[in-house]
Write a protein that holds these residues in place. Structure first.
Motif, PDB file in Angstrom:
ATOM      1  N   TRP A   5      76.166  13.154  40.333  1.00  0.00           N
ATOM      2  CA  TRP A   5      77.365  13.435  40.807  1.00  0.00           C
ATOM      3  C   TRP A   5      78.029  12.509  40.769  1.00  0.00           C
ATOM      4  O   TRP A   5      79.637  13.019  40.669  1.00  0.00           O
ATOM      5  N   ARG A   6      77.568  10.995  39.659  1.00  0.00           N
ATOM      6  CA  ARG A   6      78.253  10.279  39.207  1.00  0.00           C
ATOM      7  C   ARG A   6      79.576  11.026  38.614  1.00  0.00           C
ATOM      8  O   ARG A   6      80.687  10.583  38.046  1.00  0.00           O
ATOM      9  N   ARG A   7      79.307  11.670  37.618  1.00  0.00           N
ATOM     10  CA  ARG A   7      79.706  12.050  36.445  1.00  0.00           C
ATOM     11  C   ARG A   7      79.622  13.387  37.219  1.00  0.00           C
ATOM     12  O   ARG A   7      80.457  14.137  35.652  1.00  0.00           O
ATOM     13  N   ARG A   8      79.892  14.320  38.113  1.00  0.00           N
ATOM     14  CA  ARG A   8      80.690  15.581  38.403  1.00  0.00           C
ATOM     15  C   ARG A   8      81.249  14.930  39.990  1.00  0.00           C
ATOM     16  O   ARG A   8      81.807  15.873  40.284  1.00  0.00           O
ATOM     17  N   PRO A   9      82.568  14.716  38.895  1.00  0.00           N
ATOM     18  CA  PRO A   9      83.795  14.678  40.175  1.00  0.00           C
ATOM     19  C   PRO A   9      84.694  15.804  40.376  1.00  0.00           C
ATOM     20  O   PRO A   9      85.033  15.921  41.373  1.00  0.00           O
ATOM     21  N   ILE A  10      84.617  17.326  39.639  1.00  0.00           N
ATOM     22  CA  ILE A  10      85.202  18.563  40.298  1.00  0.00           C
ATOM     23  C   ILE A  10      83.664  18.993  41.303  1.00  0.00           C
ATOM     24  O   ILE A  10      84.567  19.136  42.809  1.00  0.00           O
ATOM     25  N   ALA A  11      82.602  18.341  42.102  1.00  0.00           N
ATOM     26  CA  ALA A  11      81.163  19.481  42.883  1.00  0.00           C
ATOM     27  C   ALA A  11      82.451  18.176  43.752  1.00  0.00           C
ATOM     28  O   ALA A  11      82.314  18.596  45.402  1.00  0.00           O
ATOM     29  N   VAL A  12      82.514  16.574  43.432  1.00  0.00           N
ATOM     30  CA  VAL A  12      82.429  16.162  44.542  1.00  0.00           C
ATOM     31  C   VAL A  12      83.893  15.998  45.358  1.00  0.00           C
ATOM     32  O   VAL A  12      84.466  15.959  47.076  1.00  0.00           O
ATOM     33  N   LEU A  13      84.901  16.481  44.915  1.00  0.00           N
ATOM     34  CA  LEU A  13      86.470  17.149  45.347  1.00  0.00           C
ATOM     35  C   LEU A  13      86.319  17.617  46.105  1.00  0.00           C
ATOM     36  O   LEU A  13      86.903  18.297  46.899  1.00  0.00           O
ATOM     37  N   THR A  14      85.533  18.869  45.705  1.00  0.00           N
ATOM     38  CA  THR A  14      85.113  20.258  46.189  1.00  0.00           C
ATOM     39  C   THR A  14      84.819  20.438  47.684  1.00  0.00           C
ATOM     40  O   THR A  14      84.847  20.808  48.716  1.00  0.00           O
ATOM     41  N   VAL A  15      83.495  19.498  47.159  1.00  0.00           N
ATOM     42  CA  VAL A  15      82.811  18.768  48.814  1.00  0.00           C
ATOM     43  C   VAL A  15      83.843  18.264  50.021  1.00  0.00           C
ATOM     44  O   VAL A  15      83.871  18.622  51.258  1.00  0.00           O
ATOM     45  N   LEU A  16      84.788  17.435  49.675  1.00  0.00           N
ATOM     46  CA  LEU A  16      85.314  16.619  50.124  1.00  0.00           C
ATOM     47  C   LEU A  16      86.384  17.588  50.531  1.00  0.00           C
ATOM     48  O   LEU A  16      86.733  17.841  52.134  1.00  0.00           O
ATOM     49  N   LEU A  17      86.840  18.660  49.683  1.00  0.00           N
ATOM     50  CA  LEU A  17      88.225  19.460  50.231  1.00  0.00           C
ATOM     51  C   LEU A  17      87.740  20.378  51.503  1.00  0.00           C
ATOM     52  O   LEU A  17      88.167  20.521  52.199  1.00  0.00           O
ATOM     53  N   ILE A  18      86.614  20.608  51.263  1.00  0.00           N
ATOM     54  CA  ILE A  18      85.400  22.171  51.602  1.00  0.00           C
ATOM     55  C   ILE A  18      85.544  21.314  53.724  1.00  0.00           C
ATOM     56  O   ILE A  18      85.899  21.635  54.709  1.00  0.00           O
ATOM     57  N   ALA A  19      85.191  20.140  53.589  1.00  0.00           N
ATOM     58  CA  ALA A  19      84.692  18.937  54.566  1.00  0.00           C
ATOM     59  C   ALA A  19      86.617  18.948  55.297  1.00  0.00           C
ATOM     60  O   ALA A  19      86.468  19.470  56.895  1.00  0.00           O
ATOM     61  N   ILE A  20      87.000  18.294  54.230  1.00  0.00           N
ATOM     62  CA  ILE A  20      88.177  17.764  54.914  1.00  0.00           C
ATOM     63  C   ILE A  20      89.010  19.272  55.695  1.00  0.00           C
ATOM     64  O   ILE A  20      90.035  18.789  56.859  1.00  0.00           O
ATOM     65  N   THR A  21      89.162  20.154  55.114  1.00  0.00           N
ATOM     66  CA  THR A  21      89.975  21.444  55.520  1.00  0.00           C
ATOM     67  C   THR A  21      88.817  21.932  57.028  1.00  0.00           C
ATOM     68  O   THR A  21      90.257  22.248  58.057  1.00  0.00           O
ATOM     69  N   LEU A  22      87.301  22.160  56.798  1.00  0.00           N
ATOM     70  CA  LEU A  22      86.895  22.365  58.111  1.00  0.00           C
ATOM     71  C   LEU A  22      86.548  21.946  59.520  1.00  0.00           C
ATOM     72  O   LEU A  22      87.537  22.194  60.207  1.00  0.00           O
TER      73      LEU A  22
END
Length: 490
Positions: A339-356
């Motif tokens: 996950w340290r080299r997959r920023p899009i995956a981390v941002l996707t999880v954060l965006l979904i978590a914040i939205t929900l």
């Protein structure tokens, strides 16, 4: 001990289970995977077993009948020894199970465990998540109180929007055109037999694939997944740096599972069971149904969406989300895992978590419409009737009696499902108002069969008065052209 050993040998000679169990217990796992990040899956299975045990105990008392379901839950809460505690354990266990499955899915996504060769493991996990949510929803329906009744009605209205097969789905769900005894029987069968049976099957497949393919190694930055070399590299890693699952890794799973069981027990003792609230009564419309915690975000979303966006969001959104989850391992089956080299995956999880999380928070005070007591509790503002003709006053009475204020507000009083009508006359012409009332549109039902021509005329006459002082109501452009050309005074 000799007797137990003889019995064990006798059973093993016939069942041949000792070797597979020993193989599963001693299968090697990479040393770094014996981590606290890898305990959520086993904890979810533990809570599922708790759900099975408590569910069986509840089924001994619960009566899946429209006339007796509510009474049987009251008996469990007040008459059966520890009945309330078993109900509380089952209810809180459901919440914990949904949370654990979600966290496990997020961990698998961030650690790249869906990549080759574990694509099918991920797909089965997606179906396990969907069935877990189905268990949670069907369990709420079985409470069969006011929240369950109206929540099921909302669920049926969502299902009815599916093109072509919507009516068939609703009839299959409810067992008929209305919510009745057949509805409860069907949801009882789903909750007790169908979904748990499917869950057991998919859990067995999921665990089998984990044993056959191995537990995902700790994602190291720069260690790429390549189909041609990954399997051999993984076996080399487990031989070089592997440890048997028992006892090296299992103690963390057991410790965390025990902690989760204690947490469920603590919540059950402190907060008690969920409901039931008032008896289900379709004649009591002064109610504000709310789903359980993990569906609150959907409740808020439906409250805030414009009516024209509801159907696309309900029909397209879930299909796109599920399709994306199922296609993920095929679209991104190789490459970096960390996950340290997959920023899009981390941002996707954060965006979904914040939205929900945001929608879940808004659900605590988001206005839900229809506002069922608006038509009788909130009178039409007197200022709107000052100087009105008899026809317009008759239209205001029809507006009130036909419960238009359930969904539309006047003077900031009334429902918020539809747009406020304080200035509707400057947005819609007379013909457009007539068409909207008779034919409906968007989220508004058609009232052509509920109003006779005289009532429609009076209602539209009242609606035409709803515009700011000094501003003329909307008119057809063609009509204005004719008036100008003929010199007629409008």
């Amino acid at each position: 001990m000799r007797m137990i050993s003889r019995i064990g040998d006798w059973l093993d000679q016939r069942l041949q289970l000792a070797a597979p169990i020993r193989e599963a217990a001693q299968h090697p796992v990479p040393r770094n995977t014996a981590s606290w990040w890898y305990v959520f899956g086993s904890a979810a299975i533990t809570v599922f077993l708790l759900q099975l045990v408590t569910g069986i105990l509840l089924a001994l008392i619960y009566v899946p009948s429209a006339s007796e379901a509510w009474n049987s839950l009251q008996a469990l809460n007040h008459d059966v020894t520890l009945g309330w505690f078993i109900r509380a354990m089952h209810g809180w266990g459901s919440n914990f199970m949904v949370a654990l499955v979600l966290i496990h899915m997020v961990q698998v996504f961030l650690f790249g465990a869906y990549k080759f060769p574990r694509e099918l493991t991920w797909i089965v996990g997606v179906f396990l998540l969907l069935m877990t949510l189905g268990m949670a929803f069907s369990g709420q329906v079985l409470r069969f109180d006011q929240d369950a009744y109206w929540g099921l009605g909302i669920g049926a209205s969502i299902a009815s929007r599916v093109p072509v097969v919507g009516p068939v789905i609703v009839k299959l769900m409810l067992g008929g055109p209305i919510i009745a005894g057949a509805t409860l029987s069907r949801f009882f069968a789903l909750h007790v037999f169908v979904i748990p049976g499917m869950l057991i099957g998919f859990v067995c497949i999921h665990v089998l694939m984990v044993l056959k393919l191995g537990i995902n190694e700790w994602p190291m930055p720069g260690r790429l997944v390549q189909r041609a070399t990954y399997v051999s590299q993984y076996h080399e890693l487990t031989e070089k740096d592997g440890e048997p699952f028992v006892p090296y890794a299992i103690w963390k799973d057991l410790f965390f599972a025990a902690f989760i069981l204690l947490a469920v027990t603590a919540c059950a003792l402190y907060f008690g069971p969920f409901g039931p609230s008032g008896r289900p009564d379709p004649t009591i419309i002064q109610t504000v149904p709310k789903p359980d915690f993990f569906f609150l975000w959907l409740y808020a979303l439906l409250s805030l969406l414009p009516p024209s966006m509801e159907t696309p969001a309900l029909l397209i959104g879930p299909v796109v989300a599920i399709a994306g989850l199922l296609l993920l391992p095929f679209l991104s089956g190789e490459g970096e895992k960390s996950w340290r080299r997959r920023p899009i995956a981390v941002l996707t999880v954060l965006l979904i978590a914040i939205t929900l999380g945001t929608f879940t928070h808004l659900a605590g005070f988001t206005p839900w419409s229809p506002h069922m007591n608006a038509w009788s509790g909130d009178p039409v503002p007197e200022g709107l009737l000052h100087g009105a003709t008899a026809l317009q006053r008759q239209g205001a009475l029809i507006f009130q009696v036909k419960q238009c204020r359930n969904c539309h507000s006047l003077g900031e009083l009334g429902g918020q499902r539809g747009p406020a009508l304080d200035n509707v006359a400057i947005r819609l012409t007379q013909d457009q108002l007539i068409r909207q009332v008779i034919q409906g549109g968007g989220n508004m039902p058609a009232y052509g069969k509920n109003l006779n021509p005289a009532e429609t005329t009076a209602l539209v006459a009242f609606l035409e008065t709803l515009h700011p002082k000094g501003q003329a109501p909307a008119r057809e452009a063609a009509r204005d052209f004719v008036l100008r050309e003929t010199g007629t005074n409008p």
